[in-house]
Motif scaffolding. Structure first.
Motif, PDB file in Angstrom:
ATOM      1  N   GLY A   1     -99.717  -8.160 -67.730  1.00 60.03           N
ATOM      2  CA  GLY A   1    -100.556  -8.177 -68.929  1.00 60.03           C
ATOM      3  C   GLY A   1    -100.086  -9.207 -69.946  1.00 60.03           C
TER       4      GLY A   1
ATOM      5  N   TYR B   1    -104.875  -7.398 -76.286  1.00 62.93           N
ATOM      6  CA  TYR B   1    -103.764  -7.040 -75.408  1.00 62.93           C
ATOM      7  C   TYR B   1    -104.063  -5.814 -74.543  1.00 62.93           C
ATOM      8  CZ  TYR B   1     -98.945  -6.672 -73.833  1.00 62.93           C
ATOM      9  OH  TYR B   1     -97.819  -6.623 -73.058  1.00 62.93           O
TER      10      TYR B   1
ATOM     11  N   TYR C   1    -105.929  -6.857 -71.534  1.00 67.33           N
ATOM     12  CA  TYR C   1    -105.094  -7.497 -70.523  1.00 67.33           C
ATOM     13  C   TYR C   1    -104.181  -6.499 -69.822  1.00 67.33           C
ATOM     14  CZ  TYR C   1    -106.935 -11.919 -72.059  1.00 67.33           C
ATOM     15  OH  TYR C   1    -107.785 -12.948 -72.355  1.00 67.33           O
ATOM     16  N   LEU C   2    -103.720  -5.486 -70.533  1.00 67.88           N
ATOM     17  CA  LEU C   2    -102.967  -4.419 -69.870  1.00 67.88           C
ATOM     18  C   LEU C   2    -103.862  -3.660 -68.892  1.00 67.88           C
ATOM     19  CD1 LEU C   2    -100.741  -2.892 -72.707  1.00 67.88           C
ATOM     20  CD2 LEU C   2     -99.998  -4.264 -70.749  1.00 67.88           C
TER      21      LEU C   2
ATOM     22  N   ALA D   1    -104.239  -5.835 -65.868  1.00 68.14           N
ATOM     23  CA  ALA D   1    -102.972  -5.814 -65.134  1.00 68.14           C
ATOM     24  C   ALA D   1    -102.807  -4.511 -64.359  1.00 68.14           C
ATOM     25  CB  ALA D   1    -101.810  -6.012 -66.106  1.00 68.14           C
TER      26      ALA D   1
END
Length: 170
Positions: free
Chosen positions: A103, A151, A154-155, A158
């Motif tokens: 991430g 964020y 993106y986590l 991921a």
């Protein structure tokens, strides 16, 4: 039963990613829903990441505690911190570190793209697409806050990568 839990987790991650990309925030109801669903999966023994209660609780505490440092430094929003705690409940502490790495690489690429494209003639349109906020009338960037990187999204991405590829390779 794990397949159902995995589908629920994927749907939750998708909702978080879409919401964070579009609005640059993760609402409390979405974080709470993810935490409750993770606890339910743990209670019935169908956690798709096969983490134990202790691993999940440590993951929640680690996710919250580590990202809280960035929130206090005003580098991250509170929704990202709360999301990391709920994510830790799903994945447990063992998977949290590789997910953070993936991430963070995605978020760093986002930030680098922002830095490199500021001087492009098409930047105002690109800024609106990537960061959800238009440029000023004179074409200069209008970054109103530091927290422009989604964020939690993106986590989420991921985590999806980890679900389908990472567990077999690490």
């Amino acid at each position: 039963m794990r397949e159902v839990s995995a589908s629920i987790c994927l749907f939750w991650l998708l909702l978080v990613a879409v919401h964070d990309f579009k609005q640059r925030r993760v609402p409390n109801w979405l974080v709470l829903a993810g935490a409750v669903l993770a606890l339910a999966a743990l209670a019935v023994g169908s956690n798709p990441f096969e983490s134990s209660w202790s691993s999940s609780l440590i993951g929640a505490a680690a996710g919250f505690g580590f990202l809280l440092i960035f929130y206090v430094a005003r580098l991250m929003g509170a929704g990202d911190v709360k999301f990391a705690a709920a994510l830790g409940l799903w994945v447990g502490h063992a998977a949290l570190f590789p997910i953070w790495i993936i991430g963070s690489i995605l978020a760093a690429a986002h930030g680098l793209l922002w830095l490199f494209t500021q001087r492009w003639p098409l930047y105002p349109r690109l800024e609106t697409l990537l960061f959800g906020q238009p440029a000023r009338a004179d074409g200069t960037p209008s970054v109103r806050r530091i927290k422009f990187i989604p964020y939690a999204a993106y986590l989420s991405l991921a985590t999806v990568v980890w679900m389908f590829w990472g567990r077999q390779n690490f």
